[in-house]
Design a protein around this motif. Structure first.
Motif, PDB file in Angstrom:
ATOM      1  N   THR A 100     104.797  -3.073  69.264  1.00 24.75           N
ATOM      2  CA  THR A 100     103.722  -4.051  69.183  1.00 24.75           C
ATOM      3  C   THR A 100     103.834  -4.802  67.866  1.00 24.75           C
ATOM      4  N   TYR A 101     103.602  -6.112  67.927  1.00 29.44           N
ATOM      5  CA  TYR A 101     103.631  -6.972  66.743  1.00 29.44           C
ATOM      6  C   TYR A 101     102.264  -7.643  66.613  1.00 29.44           C
ATOM      7  N   ALA A 102     101.751  -7.739  65.399  1.00 31.13           N
ATOM      8  CA  ALA A 102     100.462  -8.387  65.183  1.00 31.13           C
ATOM      9  C   ALA A 102     100.431  -9.012  63.798  1.00 31.13           C
ATOM     10  N   SER A 103      99.602 -10.043  63.652  1.00 34.53           N
ATOM     11  CA  SER A 103      99.395 -10.663  62.341  1.00 34.53           C
ATOM     12  C   SER A 103      98.017 -11.303  62.316  1.00 34.53           C
ATOM     13  N   PHE A 104      97.513 -11.495  61.120  1.00 36.33           N
ATOM     14  CA  PHE A 104      96.254 -12.225  60.936  1.00 36.33           C
ATOM     15  C   PHE A 104      96.126 -12.603  59.474  1.00 36.33           C
ATOM     16  N   PHE A 105      95.216 -13.555  59.212  1.00 35.55           N
ATOM     17  CA  PHE A 105      94.897 -13.951  57.852  1.00 35.55           C
ATOM     18  C   PHE A 105      93.541 -13.367  57.480  1.00 35.55           C
ATOM     19  N   VAL A 106      93.437 -12.912  56.233  1.00 32.98           N
ATOM     20  CA  VAL A 106      92.224 -12.253  55.763  1.00 32.98           C
ATOM     21  C   VAL A 106      91.906 -12.758  54.355  1.00 32.98           C
ATOM     22  N   CYS A 107      90.607 -12.858  54.067  1.00 25.69           N
ATOM     23  CA  CYS A 107      90.165 -13.379  52.767  1.00 25.69           C
ATOM     24  C   CYS A 107      88.844 -12.718  52.381  1.00 25.69           C
ATOM     25  N   MET A 108      88.678 -12.452  51.087  1.00 25.29           N
ATOM     26  CA  MET A 108      87.389 -12.035  50.533  1.00 25.29           C
ATOM     27  C   MET A 108      87.104 -12.918  49.333  1.00 25.29           C
ATOM     28  N   LYS A 109      85.963 -13.588  49.345  1.00 25.87           N
ATOM     29  CA  LYS A 109      85.600 -14.434  48.214  1.00 25.87           C
ATOM     30  C   LYS A 109      85.268 -13.593  46.995  1.00 25.87           C
ATOM     31  N   ASP A 110      84.638 -12.444  47.228  1.00 26.50           N
ATOM     32  CA  ASP A 110      84.220 -11.545  46.156  1.00 26.50           C
ATOM     33  C   ASP A 110      84.849 -10.173  46.355  1.00 26.50           C
ATOM     34  N   ALA A 111      85.048  -9.460  45.274  1.00 25.96           N
ATOM     35  CA  ALA A 111      85.648  -8.133  45.340  1.00 25.96           C
ATOM     36  C   ALA A 111      84.746  -7.169  46.115  1.00 25.96           C
ATOM     37  N   PRO A 112      85.328  -6.284  46.911  1.00 21.18           N
ATOM     38  CA  PRO A 112      84.507  -5.301  47.628  1.00 21.18           C
ATOM     39  C   PRO A 112      83.861  -4.322  46.658  1.00 21.18           C
ATOM     40  N   LYS A 113      82.662  -3.890  47.003  1.00 20.96           N
ATOM     41  CA  LYS A 113      81.937  -2.952  46.168  1.00 20.96           C
ATOM     42  C   LYS A 113      82.141  -1.507  46.603  1.00 20.96           C
ATOM     43  N   ASP A 114      82.740  -1.329  47.792  1.00 25.27           N
ATOM     44  CA  ASP A 114      82.994  -0.002  48.338  1.00 25.27           C
ATOM     45  C   ASP A 114      84.262  -0.089  49.174  1.00 25.27           C
ATOM     46  N   ARG A 115      84.687   1.052  49.724  1.00 24.70           N
ATOM     47  CA  ARG A 115      85.830   1.026  50.636  1.00 24.70           C
ATOM     48  C   ARG A 115      85.410   0.364  51.936  1.00 24.70           C
ATOM     49  N   ASP A 116      86.165  -0.655  52.341  1.00 26.65           N
ATOM     50  CA  ASP A 116      85.927  -1.361  53.599  1.00 26.65           C
ATOM     51  C   ASP A 116      87.172  -1.260  54.470  1.00 26.65           C
ATOM     52  N   ASN A 117      87.096  -0.501  55.568  1.00 29.05           N
ATOM     53  CA  ASN A 117      88.176  -0.458  56.550  1.00 29.05           C
ATOM     54  C   ASN A 117      88.087  -1.749  57.363  1.00 29.05           C
ATOM     55  N   PHE A 118      89.162  -2.559  57.354  1.00 29.79           N
ATOM     56  CA  PHE A 118      89.053  -3.856  58.025  1.00 29.79           C
ATOM     57  C   PHE A 118      89.926  -3.993  59.264  1.00 29.79           C
ATOM     58  N   PHE A 119      90.834  -3.030  59.517  1.00 27.84           N
ATOM     59  CA  PHE A 119      91.661  -3.097  60.718  1.00 27.84           C
ATOM     60  C   PHE A 119      92.258  -1.721  60.957  1.00 27.84           C
ATOM     61  N   TYR A 120      92.384  -1.351  62.217  1.00 31.55           N
ATOM     62  CA  TYR A 120      93.029  -0.074  62.561  1.00 31.55           C
ATOM     63  C   TYR A 120      93.488  -0.113  64.005  1.00 31.55           C
ATOM     64  N   TRP A 121      94.307   0.867  64.377  1.00 25.76           N
ATOM     65  CA  TRP A 121      94.675   1.096  65.770  1.00 25.76           C
ATOM     66  C   TRP A 121      94.114   2.447  66.181  1.00 25.76           C
ATOM     67  N   GLU A 122      93.448   2.447  67.325  1.00 27.45           N
ATOM     68  CA  GLU A 122      92.791   3.658  67.819  1.00 27.45           C
ATOM     69  C   GLU A 122      93.079   3.813  69.305  1.00 27.45           C
ATOM     70  N   GLY A 123      93.322   5.054  69.721  1.00 25.83           N
ATOM     71  CA  GLY A 123      93.706   5.317  71.100  1.00 25.83           C
ATOM     72  C   GLY A 123      92.531   5.493  72.032  1.00 25.83           C
ATOM     73  N   SER A 124      92.772   5.263  73.310  1.00 23.52           N
ATOM     74  CA  SER A 124      91.752   5.408  74.345  1.00 23.52           C
ATOM     75  C   SER A 124      92.414   5.959  75.612  1.00 23.52           C
ATOM     76  N   PRO A 125      91.783   6.918  76.309  1.00 23.95           N
ATOM     77  CA  PRO A 125      90.466   7.509  76.050  1.00 23.95           C
ATOM     78  C   PRO A 125      90.488   8.415  74.827  1.00 23.95           C
ATOM     79  N   PRO A 126      89.297   8.643  74.231  1.00 27.24           N
ATOM     80  CA  PRO A 126      89.269   9.238  72.897  1.00 27.24           C
ATOM     81  C   PRO A 126      89.072  10.758  72.841  1.00 27.24           C
TER      82      PRO A 126
END
Length: 255
Positions: A100-126
């Motif tokens: 599998t191939y994937a791409s995207f553009f991502v931006c944050m105007k301000d620095a994160p104040k905590d850990r932010d998970n912004f993308f993942y791969w997860e299986g189904s059924p779980p």
């Protein structure tokens, strides 16, 4: 058969297509550029996300007229263990040894104040802990800057395979090639950051599931009371590297 006829037959055979040599056609499996002006390119939104915390905007855009904004608050409660502001993104059928191939553009105007998970791969059924890999941003321990990290296992608990500085106030492209395997010696991950190959590593990339999905946005533990915002644009998922349109190093800039 004469030597001349044998040579002619061999030459003809060299140009006949054979089943093992045929290349599967390139195919875009998922595209979300937000140019519809809404979230209709996605398969829905995360449960519990409050109105207005996800929006299509025109002020922070990589290309075209629109991009997606995801802002996490303490009341975006998915369940007792999770906060989520996410859109339902690509879903891919996965077998041992597929890609599998994937791409995207991502931006944050301000620095994160905590850990932010912004993308993942997860299986189904779980079955339990079917999250196989995660990308996230978090503040550096000294508070001077932001890290982007990639790890395998549930929310990266099997180990961080790549990290780098994340520059706020700019668009970045993340590209990936996932070779799916339950065997850590056979699975492989390649990552591109702003057009540069930054990781090429063996890893267990799947569990027993036959389908894997991803959800761009922000996911985090419920302990945080801070507000963070991330922007996405030009999301692609495809069957070939060419189809995900990797930029050249230095070209991942806002328009």
């Amino acid at each position: 058969m004469s030597p001349r006829m044998r040579r002619a037959a061999l030459a003809a055979a060299l140009f006949l297509p054979c089943a093992p040599c045929r290349v599967a056609p390139a195919e875009v499996l998922f595209k979300a550029d937000f140019e519809t002006g809404d979230f209709s390119q996605f398969g829905g939104r995360s449960k519990g996300a409050k109105p207005g915390h996800m929006a299509v905007v025109t002020d922070v855009v990589h290309s075209g007229k629109y991009a997606g904004r995801f802002t996490i608050h303490e009341d975006d409660v998915f369940n007792a263990r999770q906060l989520r502001v996410q859109a339902n993104g690509p879903v891919v059928a996965v077998k041992e040894g597929t890609d599998t191939y994937a791409s995207f553009f991502v931006c944050m105007k301000d620095a994160p104040k905590d850990r932010d998970n912004f993308f993942y791969w997860e299986g189904s059924p779980p079955p339990r802990w079917n999250n196989v890999m995660t990308w996230w941003v978090e503040p550096k321990k000294d508070g001077q800057g932001t890290l982007i990290r990639y790890g395998t296992g549930n929310l990266g608990r099997k180990g961080v395979l790549w990290e780098a500085d994340f520059t706020t106030g700019a668009w970045h492209q993340l590209g990936m090639h996932i070779h799916w395997s339950e065997d850590p010696a056979k699975g492989n991950v390649r990552l591109w950051w702003d057009g540069k190959l930054v990781l090429d590593a063996k890893a267990q990339t799947k569990g027993p599931q036959a389908s894997y999905f991803s959800q761009p946005g922000i996911h985090r533990d419920p302990h945080s009371r801070t507000v963070d915002t991330i922007y996405f644009d030009d999301i692609l998922c495809a069957t070939t590297l060419e189809e995900i349109r990797l930029v050249k190093p230095g070209d991942a800039k806002a328009e």
